[in-house]
Scaffold this motif. Structure first.
Motif, short mmCIF file in Angstrom:
data_model
loop_
_atom_site.label_atom_id
_atom_site.label_comp_id
_atom_site.label_asym_id
_atom_site.label_seq_id
_atom_site.Cartn_x
_atom_site.Cartn_y
_atom_site.Cartn_z
N GLU A 48 22.40 28.68 21.30
CA GLU A 48 22.56 29.07 19.89
C GLU A 48 23.90 28.61 19.35
N ILE A 49 23.84 28.02 18.17
CA ILE A 49 25.03 27.62 17.43
C ILE A 49 24.89 28.16 16.01
N ASP A 50 26.01 28.36 15.34
CA ASP A 50 25.98 28.78 13.94
C ASP A 50 26.18 27.54 13.08
N VAL A 51 25.25 27.31 12.19
CA VAL A 51 25.31 26.17 11.28
C VAL A 51 25.39 26.72 9.86
N ASN A 52 26.56 26.56 9.25
CA ASN A 52 26.80 27.12 7.91
C ASN A 52 26.44 28.59 7.86
N GLY A 53 26.76 29.32 8.96
CA GLY A 53 26.55 30.75 9.01
C GLY A 53 25.17 31.20 9.46
N GLU A 54 24.26 30.25 9.70
CA GLU A 54 22.91 30.60 10.15
C GLU A 54 22.76 30.22 11.62
N THR A 55 22.26 31.14 12.43
CA THR A 55 22.10 30.88 13.85
C THR A 55 20.89 29.97 14.09
N VAL A 56 21.13 28.91 14.88
CA VAL A 56 20.11 27.92 15.19
C VAL A 56 20.06 27.74 16.71
N ARG A 57 18.88 27.62 17.26
CA ARG A 57 18.73 27.29 18.68
C ARG A 57 18.61 25.77 18.78
N ALA A 58 19.65 25.16 19.30
CA ALA A 58 19.76 23.70 19.31
C ALA A 58 18.64 23.01 20.07
N CYS A 59 18.09 23.66 21.08
CA CYS A 59 17.07 23.01 21.90
C CYS A 59 15.73 22.86 21.20
N ILE A 60 15.48 23.65 20.17
CA ILE A 60 14.17 23.59 19.50
C ILE A 60 14.28 23.24 18.03
N SER A 61 15.44 22.78 17.59
CA SER A 61 15.58 22.40 16.18
C SER A 61 16.33 21.08 16.07
N ASN A 62 16.07 20.39 15.01
CA ASN A 62 16.77 19.15 14.71
C ASN A 62 17.71 19.39 13.54
N ILE A 63 18.60 18.45 13.34
CA ILE A 63 19.60 18.58 12.27
C ILE A 63 18.90 18.40 10.92
N GLN A 64 19.10 19.39 10.05
CA GLN A 64 18.50 19.37 8.72
C GLN A 64 19.49 19.94 7.72
N SER A 65 19.38 19.47 6.50
CA SER A 65 20.18 20.02 5.42
C SER A 65 19.34 20.01 4.16
N GLU A 66 19.29 21.14 3.49
CA GLU A 66 18.50 21.22 2.25
C GLU A 66 19.27 20.71 1.05
N THR A 67 20.56 20.50 1.22
CA THR A 67 21.37 19.95 0.15
C THR A 67 22.17 18.78 0.71
N ASP A 68 22.90 18.10 -0.12
CA ASP A 68 23.71 16.97 0.32
C ASP A 68 25.11 17.42 0.72
N SER A 70 27.93 19.15 3.68
CA SER A 70 28.24 19.01 5.09
C SER A 70 27.82 20.28 5.82
N LEU A 71 27.63 20.15 7.12
CA LEU A 71 27.28 21.28 7.95
C LEU A 71 28.48 21.64 8.81
N SER A 72 28.81 22.90 8.85
CA SER A 72 29.91 23.38 9.68
C SER A 72 29.31 24.11 10.87
N VAL A 73 29.67 23.67 12.08
CA VAL A 73 29.09 24.22 13.30
C VAL A 73 30.12 25.08 14.02
N ALA A 74 29.69 26.24 14.49
CA ALA A 74 30.51 27.12 15.32
C ALA A 74 29.62 27.63 16.44
N PHE A 75 30.24 27.98 17.56
CA PHE A 75 29.46 28.53 18.66
C PHE A 75 29.31 30.02 18.48
N THR A 76 28.11 30.53 18.76
CA THR A 76 27.91 31.97 18.74
C THR A 76 28.50 32.55 20.01
N THR A 77 28.83 33.81 19.98
CA THR A 77 29.35 34.44 21.18
C THR A 77 28.39 35.54 21.60
#
Length: 83
Positions: A48-68, A70-77
């Motif tokens: 799990e990583i946080d992408v613009n504040g939303e938790t994403v499971r990297a193994c089952i999702s691809n990089i997406q953006s609904e707007t143009d 940037s995406l800010s990534v942080a690691f969840t703890t």
């Protein structure tokens, strides 16, 4: 159809440009980041990583953006995965 380019700002303050639809693990490797893994099926949550504040499971999702933007990534703890 042309793929959108997305700017990603990683936890190590490195910025990369990727194509929409790229996988998180490959994109992270380019930035010198290793995303933790566990089951690689989305069940355990180790990746799990946080992408613009939303938790994403990297193994089952691809990089997406609904707007143009940037995406800010942080690691969840999660104390379960910490040593």
């Amino acid at each position: 159809m042309k793929q959108s380019k997305i700017k990603i700002i990683w936890p190590n303050n490195i910025t990369t440009i990727v194509n929409e639809g790229d996988d998180w693990f490959s994109a992270a490797e380019v930035a010198g980041i290793e995303i933790p893994t566990g089951c690689l099926t989305g069940s355990c949550g180790a990746c799990e990583i946080d992408v613009n504040g939303e938790t994403v499971r990297a193994c089952i999702s691809n990089i997406q953006s609904e707007t143009d933007c940037s995406l800010s990534v942080a690691f969840t703890t999660d104390p379960f995965w910490e040593n």
